[in-house]
Design a protein around this motif. Structure first.
Motif, mmCIF file in Angstrom:
data_model
loop_
_atom_site.group_PDB
_atom_site.id
_atom_site.type_symbol
_atom_site.label_atom_id
_atom_site.label_comp_id
_atom_site.label_asym_id
_atom_site.label_seq_id
_atom_site.Cartn_x
_atom_site.Cartn_y
_atom_site.Cartn_z
ATOM 1 N N ASP A 140 3.407 8.654 -0.042
ATOM 2 C CA ASP A 140 4.363 7.891 -0.946
ATOM 3 C C ASP A 140 4.886 7.029 -0.261
ATOM 4 O OD1 ASP A 140 3.342 9.284 -3.104
ATOM 5 O OD2 ASP A 140 4.846 10.777 -3.052
ATOM 6 N N ARG A 141 5.046 6.642 0.934
ATOM 7 C CA ARG A 141 5.438 5.687 1.910
ATOM 8 C C ARG A 141 5.066 4.538 1.330
ATOM 9 N NH1 ARG A 141 7.496 4.724 8.010
ATOM 10 N NH2 ARG A 141 8.524 2.705 7.643
ATOM 11 N N VAL A 142 5.637 3.286 1.134
ATOM 12 C CA VAL A 142 5.353 1.958 0.590
ATOM 13 C C VAL A 142 5.115 1.061 1.982
ATOM 14 C CG1 VAL A 142 5.605 -0.132 -0.488
ATOM 15 C CG2 VAL A 142 6.287 2.226 -1.607
ATOM 16 N N ILE A 181 -6.089 3.202 7.424
ATOM 17 C CA ILE A 181 -5.570 1.985 6.586
ATOM 18 C C ILE A 181 -5.853 0.627 7.124
ATOM 19 C CG2 ILE A 181 -3.505 1.089 5.735
ATOM 20 C CD1 ILE A 181 -2.357 3.982 5.577
ATOM 21 N N ALA A 182 -5.562 0.580 8.631
ATOM 22 C CA ALA A 182 -5.883 -0.473 9.500
ATOM 23 C C ALA A 182 -7.105 -1.062 9.146
ATOM 24 C CB ALA A 182 -5.550 -0.453 10.824
ATOM 25 N N TYR A 238 0.869 -1.109 0.010
ATOM 26 C CA TYR A 238 0.059 0.069 -0.032
ATOM 27 C C TYR A 238 0.952 1.392 -0.171
ATOM 28 C CZ TYR A 238 -3.290 3.280 1.303
ATOM 29 O OH TYR A 238 -4.334 4.917 1.137
ATOM 30 N N VAL A 239 0.508 2.026 -0.970
ATOM 31 C CA VAL A 239 1.571 3.519 -0.980
ATOM 32 C C VAL A 239 0.378 4.416 -0.087
ATOM 33 C CG1 VAL A 239 2.308 4.994 -2.623
ATOM 34 C CG2 VAL A 239 2.643 2.808 -3.159
ATOM 35 N N VAL A 240 0.945 5.141 0.618
ATOM 36 C CA VAL A 240 0.426 6.140 1.657
ATOM 37 C C VAL A 240 0.034 7.188 0.845
ATOM 38 C CG1 VAL A 240 0.582 7.697 3.515
ATOM 39 C CG2 VAL A 240 1.613 5.560 3.555
ATOM 40 N N ILE A 293 -1.705 -3.893 -8.244
ATOM 41 C CA ILE A 293 -0.746 -4.970 -7.957
ATOM 42 C C ILE A 293 -0.743 -4.895 -6.591
ATOM 43 C CG2 ILE A 293 1.694 -5.486 -8.031
ATOM 44 C CD1 ILE A 293 1.933 -4.248 -10.897
ATOM 45 N N GLY A 294 -0.893 -6.033 -5.865
ATOM 46 C CA GLY A 294 -0.963 -6.163 -4.534
ATOM 47 C C GLY A 294 -2.408 -6.030 -3.756
#
Length: 159
Positions: free
Chosen positions: A43-45, A17-18, A6-8, A151-152
């Motif tokens: 953008d943090r993965v 997100i949780a 997941y990209v923030v 993807i993912g």
């Protein structure tokens, strides 16, 4: 343990997100080495553990063009009679595309498989691979844009 990537995005919080992935803030923090759960960089993965995702069918189904109550009952492992009674349908031969059916509790208990979308996947390819209908994948996964899978992303497949 399998994970989803997941990209923030701007405005995301770990709590949101949780909730989206049916896990906990602590689980995400632990998997990603996050010390301060109030600070999240755009953008943090993130790696999100997926073993905690519930595999349940939705409690509702949107009738599609060409559907019959018998076909819907078979898909969700229930009976025409149960669907008709639960939804107040007097004539099981008369249903309309776009109407929303409630599903009986037993219909939610069918076994499911989790599939993680890979590069090059489309819903059509996934449906063909697992011998299921695209429309069932769309409804089961509550996809608002079936042309946009990532993807993912975890796709639930009925067995």
């Amino acid at each position: 343990m399998e994970t989803v990537i997941y990209v923030v995005q701007q405005g995301d919080t770990l709590t949101e997100i949780a909730k989206k992935y049916h896990t906990t803030v602590n689980m995400i923090a632990r998997y990603n080495g996050i010390v301060d759960t109030d600070v999240l960089e755009v953008d943090r993965v993130l790696r999100i553990p997926v073993s905690t995702l519930p595999c349940v069918k939705p409690q509702e189904y949107t009738i599609q063009s060409g559907d019959t109550l018998a076909k819907i009952a078979e898909t969700f492992g229930t009976t025409v009679e149960a669907l008709a009674k639960l939804n107040g349908i007097a004539d099981p031969d008369t249903i309309f595309a776009g109407d929303i059916l409630k599903l009986p509790f037993s219909a939610k208990k069918q076994e499911m498989t989790k599939y993680i979308v890979e590069e090059g996947d489309t819903l059509w390819k996934i449906a063909k691979r697992f011998n299921v209908k695209v429309v069932d994948l769309i409804n089961l996964n509550r996809l608002t844009n079936p042309d946009c899978i990532a993807i993912g992303q975890v796709i639930i497949i009925p067995e």
